[in-house]
Design an enzyme around this catalytic site. Structure first.
Site, short mmCIF file in Angstrom:
data_model
loop_
_atom_site.label_atom_id
_atom_site.label_comp_id
_atom_site.label_asym_id
_atom_site.label_seq_id
_atom_site.Cartn_x
_atom_site.Cartn_y
_atom_site.Cartn_z
N GLY A 45 0.83 -1.20 0.00
CA GLY A 45 0.00 0.00 0.00
C GLY A 45 0.86 1.24 0.00
O GLY A 45 2.02 1.20 0.44
N GLN A 50 3.27 9.86 0.63
CA GLN A 50 4.54 9.11 0.76
C GLN A 50 5.45 9.32 -0.45
O GLN A 50 6.62 8.94 -0.40
CB GLN A 50 4.25 7.62 0.96
CG GLN A 50 3.61 7.33 2.31
CD GLN A 50 3.38 5.85 2.50
OE1 GLN A 50 2.38 5.32 2.07
NE2 GLN A 50 4.33 5.17 3.11
N CYS A 96 5.56 -0.09 6.99
CA CYS A 96 5.28 1.11 6.20
C CYS A 96 6.51 1.44 5.37
O CYS A 96 7.62 1.44 5.90
CB CYS A 96 4.95 2.26 7.15
SG CYS A 96 4.53 3.79 6.31
N LEU A 97 6.30 1.75 4.09
CA LEU A 97 7.44 2.06 3.23
C LEU A 97 8.15 3.34 3.66
O LEU A 97 9.30 3.56 3.29
CB LEU A 97 6.99 2.17 1.76
CG LEU A 97 6.52 0.86 1.13
CD1 LEU A 97 6.12 1.08 -0.33
CD2 LEU A 97 7.60 -0.22 1.21
N HIS A 138 -4.62 1.79 7.58
CA HIS A 138 -3.23 2.26 7.61
C HIS A 138 -3.03 3.40 6.60
O HIS A 138 -2.49 4.45 6.94
CB HIS A 138 -2.29 1.09 7.31
CG HIS A 138 -0.84 1.46 7.22
ND1 HIS A 138 0.10 1.03 8.12
CD2 HIS A 138 -0.16 2.26 6.34
CE1 HIS A 138 1.28 1.54 7.80
NE2 HIS A 138 1.15 2.28 6.72
N GLU A 139 -3.50 3.18 5.37
CA GLU A 139 -3.29 4.19 4.32
C GLU A 139 -4.14 5.44 4.57
O GLU A 139 -3.69 6.56 4.33
CB GLU A 139 -3.58 3.60 2.93
CG GLU A 139 -2.72 2.41 2.53
CD GLU A 139 -1.22 2.63 2.72
OE1 GLU A 139 -0.74 3.78 2.62
OE2 GLU A 139 -0.53 1.64 3.00
N HIS A 142 -2.50 7.91 6.77
CA HIS A 142 -1.52 8.79 6.10
C HIS A 142 -2.18 10.08 5.60
O HIS A 142 -1.57 11.14 5.62
CB HIS A 142 -0.87 8.08 4.91
CG HIS A 142 0.25 7.14 5.28
ND1 HIS A 142 1.42 7.57 5.88
CD2 HIS A 142 0.38 5.81 5.13
CE1 HIS A 142 2.22 6.53 6.08
NE2 HIS A 142 1.60 5.44 5.64
CO CO Z 1 2.41 3.57 5.59
#
Ligand code: CO
Length: 172
Positions: A45, A50, A96-97, A138-139, A142
């Site tokens: 995701g 990001q 998380c990236l 989660h997304e 952000h």
């Molecule tokens: Co993330």
């Protein structure tokens, strides 16, 4: 095209993303680039912030069970999401990236239902009570300027910050 990923504790990760109003080529290019970027880092995701763009857009692509493949046509593109149902509690391991290499158990709602728009502005709803529900929450966090480690206990958060600082020192 692969874009650079914004890494914690970059202040941009704290921005509250803006509603998308034009569903144009610029948005489509961004979504395509987000897919390339997410795949290049083996993520499931990614939110637009990001890659440094503060708009309410995110993508999710959970690999098929039997293969590890994440074909582009399986990508869920979510624009301007709104939660319409959220219930139950479940713990899942998340990463998380923007915080690479950190995995923690995080408590979230088990079942969610959202309303959202696709890349053309068409409205849809989707609901889930499995890993997709975790990824959506989660997304969506952000978009509100939040990252998953903010959900850790005080002690765990302190431990994380210490580890992260050490890691940063070694790489810079
Ligand atoms: Co993330």
């Amino acid at each position: 095209m692969i874009r650079d990923i914004v890494i914690y504790p970059d202040k941009r990760l704290k921005l509250i993303s803006k509603e998308v109003t034009s569903f144009d080529d610029e948005l489509h290019t961004l979504l395509d680039d987000m897919y390339d970027t997410m795949i290049s880092k083996k993520g499931v995701g990614l939110a637009a912030i990001q890659v440094g763009v503060d708009i309410r857009a995110l993508i999710i692509n959970i690999p098929n069970d039997d293969s590890d493949e994440q074909p582009k046509e399986n990508t869920l593109e979510v624009i301007n999401p709104i939660f319409i149902e959220k219930n139950g509690i479940e713990k899942h391991q998340e990463g998380c990236l923007s915080i690479p290499g950190i995995y923690e158990d995080i408590e979230r709602a088990k079942h969610v239902k959202i309303e959202y728009q696709d890349r053309f502005g068409n409205k849809h709803t989707i609901e889930d009570d499995d890993f997709l529900a975790v990824a959506i929450q989660h997304e969506c966090d952000h978009l509100e300027g939040k990252v998953f480690i903010e959900k850790l206990s005080f002690i765990k958060r302190k431990k994380f910050e210490k580890e992260w600082k050490k890691r940063y020192k070694n790489t810079l």
